[in-house]
Design a protein around this motif. Structure first.
Motif, short mmCIF file in Angstrom:
data_model
loop_
_atom_site.label_atom_id
_atom_site.label_comp_id
_atom_site.label_asym_id
_atom_site.label_seq_id
_atom_site.Cartn_x
_atom_site.Cartn_y
_atom_site.Cartn_z
N ALA A 160 -3.62 14.80 12.03
CA ALA A 160 -2.34 14.16 11.81
C ALA A 160 -1.39 14.35 10.64
O ALA A 160 -0.32 14.05 10.67
N ASN A 161 -2.16 12.89 11.02
CA ASN A 161 -1.30 11.94 9.55
C ASN A 161 -1.10 13.22 8.17
O ASN A 161 -0.31 12.83 7.48
N LEU A 162 -2.30 13.44 7.76
CA LEU A 162 -2.47 14.63 6.34
C LEU A 162 -1.32 15.20 6.28
O LEU A 162 -0.72 15.75 5.54
N HIS A 163 -0.87 16.26 7.38
CA HIS A 163 0.15 16.92 7.89
C HIS A 163 0.99 16.28 7.54
O HIS A 163 2.26 16.25 6.80
N TRP A 164 1.36 14.67 8.97
CA TRP A 164 2.97 14.28 8.41
C TRP A 164 3.37 14.23 6.81
O TRP A 164 3.99 13.75 6.19
N HIS A 197 -8.84 8.16 -3.69
CA HIS A 197 -8.78 9.06 -3.00
C HIS A 197 -8.94 8.77 -1.36
O HIS A 197 -10.43 8.37 -1.26
N CYS A 198 -8.63 9.44 -0.84
CA CYS A 198 -8.97 8.66 0.74
C CYS A 198 -9.54 10.43 0.82
O CYS A 198 -9.03 11.74 1.50
N ASN A 199 -10.87 10.35 1.33
CA ASN A 199 -11.31 11.87 2.23
C ASN A 199 -11.68 12.45 3.39
O ASN A 199 -12.12 13.18 3.61
N LYS A 200 -11.05 11.27 4.21
CA LYS A 200 -11.02 11.48 5.44
C LYS A 200 -10.15 10.86 6.41
O LYS A 200 -9.41 9.60 5.92
N LEU A 203 0.88 -1.03 0.21
CA LEU A 203 -0.22 -0.01 0.67
C LEU A 203 0.61 1.10 -0.37
O LEU A 203 1.53 1.29 0.75
N PHE A 204 1.29 1.96 -0.70
CA PHE A 204 1.27 3.37 -1.60
C PHE A 204 0.39 4.69 -0.97
O PHE A 204 -0.31 4.80 -1.14
N LYS A 205 0.81 5.10 0.19
CA LYS A 205 0.77 6.70 0.41
C LYS A 205 1.12 7.41 -0.13
O LYS A 205 2.32 8.12 0.16
N THR A 206 0.14 8.17 -1.38
CA THR A 206 0.58 9.59 -2.17
C THR A 206 0.27 10.84 -1.28
O THR A 206 -1.33 10.69 -1.32
N ASN A 207 -0.05 11.40 -2.68
CA ASN A 207 -1.08 12.37 -3.27
C ASN A 207 -1.92 12.44 -4.17
O ASN A 207 -1.47 12.32 -5.18
N SER A 208 -2.85 12.77 -4.99
CA SER A 208 -3.38 13.64 -5.68
C SER A 208 -2.45 14.16 -6.77
O SER A 208 -2.13 14.12 -8.14
N ALA A 209 -1.46 15.17 -6.56
CA ALA A 209 -0.75 15.75 -7.31
C ALA A 209 0.10 14.82 -7.92
O ALA A 209 0.73 14.56 -9.56
N TYR A 210 0.73 13.37 -7.56
CA TYR A 210 1.67 12.72 -7.35
C TYR A 210 1.59 10.91 -8.69
O TYR A 210 1.80 10.32 -8.72
N ILE A 211 -0.17 10.95 -7.86
CA ILE A 211 -0.31 9.88 -8.46
C ILE A 211 -0.61 9.13 -9.80
O ILE A 211 -0.22 8.39 -10.32
N ASP A 212 -0.86 10.02 -10.65
CA ASP A 212 -0.54 9.94 -12.20
C ASP A 212 0.65 8.86 -12.67
O ASP A 212 0.80 8.12 -13.55
N GLU A 213 1.69 9.87 -11.61
CA GLU A 213 3.31 9.44 -12.46
C GLU A 213 3.72 8.11 -11.84
O GLU A 213 4.29 7.23 -11.95
#
Length: 87
Positions: free
Chosen positions: A65-69, A58-61, A28-38
């Motif tokens: 503190a986790n989102l900031h980290w 997309h994780c909407n919740k 399970l890789f955790k990234t954000n929408s800015a990087y997901i396509d690449e």
């Protein structure tokens, strides 16, 4: 990206008209929408399967503190990548 490695996994799936089973390594890789396509493109390019199960959602919740980290971690990785000499 941040990774959670789940091993071993037993995958049950239909392929070629037959029910198959395979021991696999799940990640399970955790990234954000800015990087997901690449990320999907790069991972698909090195994956050994013709039809890799690479899925993004997309994780909407999440705990703030986790989102900031995660945001700080991804920003730090991008800065480190940009500072590496070109290959």
């Amino acid at each position: 990206s941040v990774r959670n490695i789940c091993s071993p996994l037993e995958s049950l799936f239909g392929w070629g008209g037959e029910l198959n089973s395979s021991r696999e390594l799940g990640v399970l890789f955790k990234t954000n929408s800015a990087y997901i396509d690449e990320f999907i493109k790069r991972l698909g390019g090195i994956h050994p399967y013709d039809t890799p199960a690479i899925v993004g959602w997309h994780c909407n919740k999440s705990h703030p503190a986790n989102l900031h980290w995660l945001s700080e971690t991804l920003s730090s990785e991008r800065i480190a990548e940009a500072q590496q000499p070109s290959k």
